[in-house]
Design a protein around this motif. Sequence first.
Motif, PDB file in Angstrom:
ATOM      1  N   SER A  62       0.664  -1.110  -0.073  1.00  0.00           N
ATOM      2  CA  SER A  62      -0.213   0.056   0.103  1.00  0.00           C
ATOM      3  C   SER A  62       0.582   1.354  -0.079  1.00  0.00           C
ATOM      4  O   SER A  62       0.296   2.422  -0.091  1.00  0.00           O
ATOM      5  N   GLU A  63       2.161   1.198   0.014  1.00  0.00           N
ATOM      6  CA  GLU A  63       3.017   2.335   0.211  1.00  0.00           C
ATOM      7  C   GLU A  63       2.426   3.465  -0.996  1.00  0.00           C
ATOM      8  O   GLU A  63       2.336   4.523  -0.239  1.00  0.00           O
ATOM      9  N   ARG A  64       2.583   3.111  -2.084  1.00  0.00           N
ATOM     10  CA  ARG A  64       2.201   4.198  -3.088  1.00  0.00           C
ATOM     11  C   ARG A  64       0.832   4.787  -3.030  1.00  0.00           C
ATOM     12  O   ARG A  64       0.565   5.746  -3.074  1.00  0.00           O
ATOM     13  N   MET A  65      -0.180   3.701  -2.892  1.00  0.00           N
ATOM     14  CA  MET A  65      -1.478   3.989  -2.680  1.00  0.00           C
ATOM     15  C   MET A  65      -1.577   5.170  -1.500  1.00  0.00           C
ATOM     16  O   MET A  65      -2.466   5.776  -1.595  1.00  0.00           O
ATOM     17  N   ASP A  66      -1.048   4.824  -0.553  1.00  0.00           N
ATOM     18  CA  ASP A  66      -1.149   5.488   0.872  1.00  0.00           C
ATOM     19  C   ASP A  66      -0.629   7.013   0.550  1.00  0.00           C
ATOM     20  O   ASP A  66      -1.341   8.025   1.128  1.00  0.00           O
ATOM     21  N   LYS A  67       0.277   6.785  -0.369  1.00  0.00           N
ATOM     22  CA  LYS A  67       1.121   8.297  -0.747  1.00  0.00           C
ATOM     23  C   LYS A  67       0.069   9.086  -1.617  1.00  0.00           C
ATOM     24  O   LYS A  67      -0.080  10.364  -1.501  1.00  0.00           O
ATOM     25  N   GLU A  68      -0.089   8.475  -2.883  1.00  0.00           N
ATOM     26  CA  GLU A  68      -0.630   9.080  -3.689  1.00  0.00           C
ATOM     27  C   GLU A  68      -2.098   9.188  -3.918  1.00  0.00           C
ATOM     28  O   GLU A  68      -2.839   9.986  -4.818  1.00  0.00           O
ATOM     29  N   GLY A  69      -2.540   7.939  -3.307  1.00  0.00           N
ATOM     30  CA  GLY A  69      -4.400   7.941  -3.587  1.00  0.00           C
ATOM     31  C   GLY A  69      -5.054   9.365  -2.934  1.00  0.00           C
ATOM     32  O   GLY A  69      -4.549   9.833  -2.054  1.00  0.00           O
ATOM     33  N   LEU A  70      -6.222   9.634  -3.491  1.00  0.00           N
ATOM     34  CA  LEU A  70      -6.895  10.694  -3.205  1.00  0.00           C
ATOM     35  C   LEU A  70      -8.191  10.520  -2.416  1.00  0.00           C
ATOM     36  O   LEU A  70      -9.003   9.483  -2.777  1.00  0.00           O
ATOM     37  N   VAL A  71      -8.160  10.860  -1.105  1.00  0.00           N
ATOM     38  CA  VAL A  71      -9.116  10.388  -0.169  1.00  0.00           C
ATOM     39  C   VAL A  71     -10.313  11.424  -0.459  1.00  0.00           C
ATOM     40  O   VAL A  71     -10.456  12.521  -0.488  1.00  0.00           O
ATOM     41  N   HIS A  72     -11.566  10.692  -0.911  1.00  0.00           N
ATOM     42  CA  HIS A  72     -12.839  11.235  -0.811  1.00  0.00           C
ATOM     43  C   HIS A  72     -13.922  11.065   0.099  1.00  0.00           C
ATOM     44  O   HIS A  72     -13.958   9.860   0.320  1.00  0.00           O
ATOM     45  N   ASP A  73     -14.522  12.004   0.476  1.00  0.00           N
ATOM     46  CA  ASP A  73     -15.556  11.852   1.532  1.00  0.00           C
ATOM     47  C   ASP A  73     -16.930  11.996   1.011  1.00  0.00           C
ATOM     48  O   ASP A  73     -18.156  11.641   1.639  1.00  0.00           O
ATOM     49  N   GLY A  74     -17.055  12.306  -0.357  1.00  0.00           N
ATOM     50  CA  GLY A  74     -18.377  12.156  -0.939  1.00  0.00           C
ATOM     51  C   GLY A  74     -18.299  12.407  -2.452  1.00  0.00           C
ATOM     52  O   GLY A  74     -17.148  12.560  -3.060  1.00  0.00           O
ATOM     53  N   PHE A  75     -19.526  12.632  -3.193  1.00  0.00           N
ATOM     54  CA  PHE A  75     -19.351  12.648  -4.639  1.00  0.00           C
ATOM     55  C   PHE A  75     -20.555  13.537  -4.928  1.00  0.00           C
ATOM     56  O   PHE A  75     -21.597  13.896  -4.080  1.00  0.00           O
ATOM     57  N   GLU A  76     -20.742  13.948  -6.286  1.00  0.00           N
ATOM     58  CA  GLU A  76     -21.802  14.871  -6.581  1.00  0.00           C
ATOM     59  C   GLU A  76     -22.655  14.317  -7.795  1.00  0.00           C
ATOM     60  O   GLU A  76     -22.013  13.411  -8.288  1.00  0.00           O
ATOM     61  N   VAL A  77     -23.766  14.743  -7.462  1.00  0.00           N
ATOM     62  CA  VAL A  77     -24.992  14.072  -8.735  1.00  0.00           C
ATOM     63  C   VAL A  77     -25.326  15.490  -9.676  1.00  0.00           C
ATOM     64  O   VAL A  77     -25.964  16.278  -8.915  1.00  0.00           O
ATOM     65  N   ALA A  78     -25.467  15.347 -10.885  1.00  0.00           N
ATOM     66  CA  ALA A  78     -26.015  16.464 -11.553  1.00  0.00           C
ATOM     67  C   ALA A  78     -27.278  15.823 -11.986  1.00  0.00           C
ATOM     68  O   ALA A  78     -27.363  14.958 -12.484  1.00  0.00           O
ATOM     69  N   LEU A  79     -28.325  16.677 -11.728  1.00  0.00           N
ATOM     70  CA  LEU A  79     -30.010  15.975 -11.967  1.00  0.00           C
ATOM     71  C   LEU A  79     -30.370  16.439 -13.141  1.00  0.00           C
ATOM     72  O   LEU A  79     -31.411  15.971 -13.582  1.00  0.00           O
ATOM     73  N   GLY A  80     -29.695  17.182 -14.075  1.00  0.00           N
ATOM     74  CA  GLY A  80     -30.036  17.186 -15.493  1.00  0.00           C
ATOM     75  C   GLY A  80     -30.896  18.641 -15.857  1.00  0.00           C
ATOM     76  O   GLY A  80     -31.116  19.032 -16.867  1.00  0.00           O
ATOM     77  N   ASN A  81     -31.330  19.282 -14.666  1.00  0.00           N
ATOM     78  CA  ASN A  81     -31.917  20.606 -14.667  1.00  0.00           C
ATOM     79  C   ASN A  81     -30.959  21.741 -14.053  1.00  0.00           C
ATOM     80  O   ASN A  81     -31.587  22.769 -13.860  1.00  0.00           O
ATOM     81  N   GLY A  82     -29.893  21.453 -14.226  1.00  0.00           N
ATOM     82  CA  GLY A  82     -28.982  22.489 -13.919  1.00  0.00           C
ATOM     83  C   GLY A  82     -28.338  22.331 -12.521  1.00  0.00           C
ATOM     84  O   GLY A  82     -27.473  22.836 -11.999  1.00  0.00           O
ATOM     85  N   GLU A  83     -29.052  21.378 -11.490  1.00  0.00           N
ATOM     86  CA  GLU A  83     -28.951  21.543 -10.059  1.00  0.00           C
ATOM     87  C   GLU A  83     -27.777  20.403  -9.773  1.00  0.00           C
ATOM     88  O   GLU A  83     -27.861  19.216 -10.522  1.00  0.00           O
ATOM     89  N   ILE A  84     -26.957  20.632  -9.105  1.00  0.00           N
ATOM     90  CA  ILE A  84     -25.963  19.568  -8.630  1.00  0.00           C
ATOM     91  C   ILE A  84     -25.945  19.730  -7.091  1.00  0.00           C
ATOM     92  O   ILE A  84     -25.718  20.217  -6.175  1.00  0.00           O
ATOM     93  N   ARG A  85     -26.215  18.147  -6.823  1.00  0.00           N
ATOM     94  CA  ARG A  85     -26.214  17.836  -5.089  1.00  0.00           C
ATOM     95  C   ARG A  85     -25.156  17.004  -4.952  1.00  0.00           C
ATOM     96  O   ARG A  85     -24.757  16.030  -5.618  1.00  0.00           O
ATOM     97  N   ARG A  86     -24.756  17.256  -3.705  1.00  0.00           N
ATOM     98  CA  ARG A  86     -23.486  16.567  -3.027  1.00  0.00           C
ATOM     99  C   ARG A  86     -24.173  15.471  -2.170  1.00  0.00           C
ATOM    100  O   ARG A  86     -25.131  15.678  -1.304  1.00  0.00           O
ATOM    101  N   VAL A  87     -23.355  14.361  -2.334  1.00  0.00           N
ATOM    102  CA  VAL A  87     -23.735  13.090  -1.410  1.00  0.00           C
ATOM    103  C   VAL A  87     -22.578  13.046  -0.412  1.00  0.00           C
ATOM    104  O   VAL A  87     -21.431  12.751  -0.813  1.00  0.00           O
ATOM    105  N   ASP A  88     -23.049  13.205   0.822  1.00  0.00           N
ATOM    106  CA  ASP A  88     -21.664  13.260   1.833  1.00  0.00           C
ATOM    107  C   ASP A  88     -21.709  11.694   2.282  1.00  0.00           C
ATOM    108  O   ASP A  88     -22.264  11.167   3.226  1.00  0.00           O
ATOM    109  N   LEU A  89     -20.973  10.981   1.594  1.00  0.00           N
ATOM    110  CA  LEU A  89     -20.590   9.551   1.769  1.00  0.00           C
ATOM    111  C   LEU A  89     -20.231   9.412   3.398  1.00  0.00           C
ATOM    112  O   LEU A  89     -20.492   8.500   3.969  1.00  0.00           O
ATOM    113  N   LYS A  90     -19.322  10.268   3.621  1.00  0.00           N
ATOM    114  CA  LYS A  90     -18.792   9.855   5.211  1.00  0.00           C
ATOM    115  C   LYS A  90     -19.856  10.096   6.204  1.00  0.00           C
ATOM    116  O   LYS A  90     -19.894   9.273   6.919  1.00  0.00           O
TER     117      LYS A  90
END
Length: 315
Positions: A62-90
């Motif tokens: 895991s050495e390189r993964m731990d160093k270079e991997g990007l940790v994400h707490d959530g992601f976003e969903v674009a609903l098609g009507n211009g709105e973007i909502r965030r899903v807080d995964l954490k």
Amino acid sequence: MKTQVAIIGSGPSGLLLGQLLHNAGIDNIIIERVTPEHVLGRIRAGLLEEGSVEMVREAGVSERMDKEGLVHDGFEVALGNGEIRRVDLKKHSGGKQVVVYGQTEITKDFMDARDASDAQTIYEVDNVEIHDPKTDSPYVTFTTKDGKEERIDCDYVAGCDGFHGVSRKTIPENERTEHEKLYNVGWLGMLSDTPPISDELIYGTSDRGFFLCSMRSETRSRYYVDVSMDEKVEDWSDDRFWEELKSRLPESIRGNLVTGPSLEKSIAPLRSFITEPMQYGRLFLVGDAAHIVPPTGAKGLNLASSDVNYLYRIM
Ligand code: FAD
Ligand code: PHB
């Protein structure tokens, strides 16, 4: 040749299982149909869940993964009507995070770790056949790249050879049940050395169809648009891809898209598939050899790691 576990396939399932078994003093040989370069050339998963991250750490790779991997707490969903909502995964998963680290990088790390050990991998094999899996002495035969016929006698066979492999087909048709759904669309993916449009992944819908903005690092992006299954990747110039993606993005972020030449483009069909049983005597199916989920959920590699987790501990 003789070993305890013959592993068919050096994708993420085979390499992870091989490393964990090797560390535990369980002898194994991996045989792989194509070259290591070919395996590394397939651009696939990008998102690792906590369980997979833990497995990579447990394997000591895991050495390189731990160093270079990007940790994400959530992601976003674009609903098609211009709105973007965030899903807080954490927040919604009791503190869980995901790590963005490409399958290519994990595969490379595992290949390097295996090369540095005395564990054997044989690339470019052909005519792989699994024999007598229902007895106490199964064996695997194959042809090497020099045309030599080889045989591995073993205690167990791990079928880590993906959806198109031979392991699953070793189980006779009348003892195997398969469930499959094809969605009639594919994901056209493009990798480029351009900064990602956003810090987090954006899954979205639009009048023109689905899109996903993902990444591999702060300077490398991975984008997908869905396309009909009769589309050919050769018909998609970089310019056409960028124009199509732009037309699907919400206006509010369209201007943030940085374009550039592609490093890779490919089309992956969307499929759900599962076979049972996953154990046939001394043969075990692992990862995509046993089940496929469409990439929408970013689950495939994570499910493969979960299979390895159980099989490795049992072995
Ligand atoms: P594979 O990666 O298919 O490896 C099988 C290996 O076996 C290959 O190297 C093959 O050459 C070899 N082989 C085949 N036949 C033989 C034979 N006869 N003899 C010897 N060797 C053989 N998953 C996630 O978790 N997160 C994601 O974000 C994600 N994104 C994805 C995006 C795309 C576009 C795609 C297509 C998939 C994505 N996945 C994702 C799924 C993930 O890539 C797979 O689930 C994963 O590759 C499964 O690993 P595996 O080792 O079981 O199979
Ligand atoms: C990727 O980065 O390749 C990726 C990310 C999330 C998915 C599928 C693919 O759901």
